[in-house]
Design an enzyme around this catalytic site. Structure first.
Site, PDB file in Angstrom:
ATOM      1  N   GLU A   1      -4.586 -11.575   1.637  1.00  0.00           N
ATOM      2  CA  GLU A   1      -5.145 -10.676   3.513  1.00  0.00           C
ATOM      3  C   GLU A   1      -5.550 -10.440   4.689  1.00  0.00           C
ATOM      4  OE1 GLU A   1      -5.070  -6.105   1.980  1.00  0.00           O
ATOM      5  OE2 GLU A   1      -3.764  -6.940  -0.133  1.00  0.00           O
TER       6      GLU A   1
ATOM      7  N   GLU B   1      -8.819  -6.724  -4.592  1.00  0.00           N
ATOM      8  CA  GLU B   1     -10.288  -5.916  -3.799  1.00  0.00           C
ATOM      9  C   GLU B   1     -10.378  -4.732  -5.044  1.00  0.00           C
ATOM     10  OE1 GLU B   1      -8.577  -4.342  -0.691  1.00  0.00           O
ATOM     11  OE2 GLU B   1      -8.296  -5.521   0.250  1.00  0.00           O
TER      12      GLU B   1
HETATM   13  O1  IFM Z   1      -3.898  -1.440   2.957  1.00  0.00           O
HETATM   14  C1  IFM Z   1      -4.624  -1.730   2.439  1.00  0.00           C
HETATM   15  C2  IFM Z   1      -4.385  -3.229   1.182  1.00  0.00           C
HETATM   16  O2  IFM Z   1      -4.250  -1.912   0.225  1.00  0.00           O
HETATM   17  C3  IFM Z   1      -5.875  -3.539   0.985  1.00  0.00           C
HETATM   18  N1  IFM Z   1      -6.473  -4.166   1.201  1.00  0.00           N
HETATM   19  C4  IFM Z   1      -6.679  -3.618   3.055  1.00  0.00           C
HETATM   20  C5  IFM Z   1      -5.771  -2.819   3.158  1.00  0.00           C
HETATM   21  C6  IFM Z   1      -5.761  -2.205   4.827  1.00  0.00           C
HETATM   22  O3  IFM Z   1      -6.728  -1.137   4.774  1.00  0.00           O
END
Ligand code: IFM
Length: 458
Positions: free
Chosen positions: A365, A169
């Site tokens: 994710e 990210e």
């Molecule tokens: O916890 C975060 C993660 O570190 C990166 N993506 C989003 C998740 C939830 O906010």
């Protein structure tokens, strides 16, 4: 009405869960680990809810064996984690910390013993403070230090780990970290944010080159967190400004890595803010990708401004005017995020349509925060099961429309340090009691184990 009939994923689809170093490891300065920007930020008053820090987190550093055994019990086929750069290189450059390396070597060995495929990320926001002190990712120098670190990891672990990603990210690190300052290192400087957004991608490209020079056969990717940007409510936002948000959040990353160019509308809007870009950089950035990681949580819902809205602008989207976030929907997760599974399908189909050279995708994710307590040893979390069910169905829809998706990682294996929001936002399949550090798998963990065992939803 959502169709709840059984769904099946293709043979060989990879099922996993994800975490990140600063969010779970703890053992902050143990074993020779250097400070990271998140140590500094979380120890600065007022930056993290309730003054929480990652000093102990889930204490995964000391509980690695049990945690991997728990992953095996839950049937995970792959585990996505991140490497703390300052654990293996305390200053981010130069000296290597053998104790830190040994920790990740042991983690990988344990995973492999249990038949779990490791999937490490090199950078999940915990930049060594030593590098921040000399300009962090605002400086081009950090790009080459990242290349050295990536080569080191390929050398040390590449014999047992083939699937790697460089950045997690990068939008968040650039804009939350340097434009709104809600994350470490906590700057509010738009030019710095844009320089970081560019240098992260340059570092990614350089790392791919360095890792491939070190070893052949590695499967290398990057993890982006795109979202559809959609108008909701009144007044209507100016469409060209909504398009600019899309450029900052989405197209910047995909156009650069997959087309070797930045979006022309955004470059025009940024003007001198984008001065860090130099001739030849995009060629380095657009290295072939073996796979692409997509993190998806929710669509960004926006509206135009009313007379009551601040005219300060939306700090994470520096040159955008006249747009703000639509109010939180009535049904939302504990993060205040809307639940938009239809957006998940649409987003994946859009990527497939817009980028003909899109590599195979892994959903790196997807998940939600809900604070369901443990009662008599059990943690019932029906809202998480519902969220995951809807998103897996949405994913399957996208795959049936031709999107090549090879795996899915739930975020997160266990409750952890949710950055500026501390420990109160709970994303885990496994509940963690932050007083005793006891782990209790939630109902969703057993539901997910069943999904994995059947390669689909029954
Ligand atoms: O916890 C975060 C993660 O570190 C990166 N993506 C989003 C998740 C939830 O906010």
């Amino acid at each position: 009405m959502t169709d709840r009939s059984a769904i099946q994923f293709p043979d060989g689809f990879l099922w996993g869960a994800a975490t990140a170093s600063y969010q779970i490891e703890g053992a902050a300065l143990e074993g020779g680990r250097g400070k990271s920007v998140w140590d500094t930020f979380s120890h600065t008053e007022g930056k993290v809810a309730k003054g929480h820090t990652g000093d102990v987190a889930c204490d995964h550093y000391h509980r690695l064996d049990d945690d991997v055994a728990m992953m095996a019990d839950l049937g995970l086929q792959s585990y996505r984690f991140s490497i703390s750069w300052s654990r293996v290189m305390p200053d981010g450059r130069g000296a290597v910390n053998a104790v830190g390396l040994a920790f990740y070597q042991r983690l990988v060995d344990r995973l492999l013993e249990h038949g779990i495929t490791p999937c490490p990320t090199l950078f999940h926001w915990d930049l060594p403070q030593g590098l921040e002190d000399i300009g962090g990712f605002r400086s081009r120098d950090t790009v080459s230090w990242f290349g050295d670190y990536a080569a080191l990891m390929a050398r040390e672990l590449g014999d047992r780990v083939s699937m790697w990603s460089t950045f997690n990210e990068p939008w968040c690190y650039a804009y939350l970290g340097h434009a709104s300052g809600r994350h470490a290192p906590g700057l509010t400087d738009p030019a710095a944010a844009v320089a970081v957004a560019h240098h992260e991608l340059l570092a990614h490209g350089l790392a791919l080159r360095a890792m491939r020079a070190e070893r052949s056969g590695l499967q290398l990717g990057i993890v982006i967190n795109p979202s559809n940007v959609r108008q909701e409510g009144t007044p209507t936002a100016p469409p060209e400004q909504v398009r600019l948000i899309d450029a900052i959040h989405n197209r910047w990353w995909f156009d650069a890595t997959l087309r070797g160019e930045y979006p022309a509308d955004l470059l025009a809007s940024y003007g001198p803010l984008a001065d860090a870009i130099q001739p030849g950089d995009l060629e380095v950035i657009a290295q072939p990708l073996d796979w692409l990681g997509i993190n998806y949580y929710f669509d960004i819902l926006v509206r135009g401004l009313t007379a009551d809205d601040s005219a300060d602008g939306w700090l994470e989207y520096p040159t955008v005017t006249g747009v703000t976030e639509a109010p939180t929907r009535e049904v939302h997760t504990d993060m205040g995020w809307p639940i938009t599974p239809e957006g998940f399908t649409a987003l994946l189909v859009r990527l497939h349509t817009d980028y003909p050279n899109l590599p195979p995708i892994h959903i790196t994710e997807n998940g939600c925060a809900y604070d369901d307590p443990v009662v008599d040893g059990r943690c019932a979390d029906p809202r998480r099961i519902e969220y995951l069910d809807l998103h897996l169905r949405a994913l399957r829809d996208a795959m049936q429309q031709g999107v090549d998706v090879r795996g899915y990682y739930q975020w997160s294996l266990m409750d952890n340090f949710e950055w500026a929001l501390g420990y109160d936002k709970r994303f885990g399949l496994v509940h963690v009691d932050f007083d005793t550090l006891e782990r209790t798998p939630r109902d969703s963990a057993f539901w997910y184990r069943d999904v994995i065992a059947h390669n689909g939803i029954r």
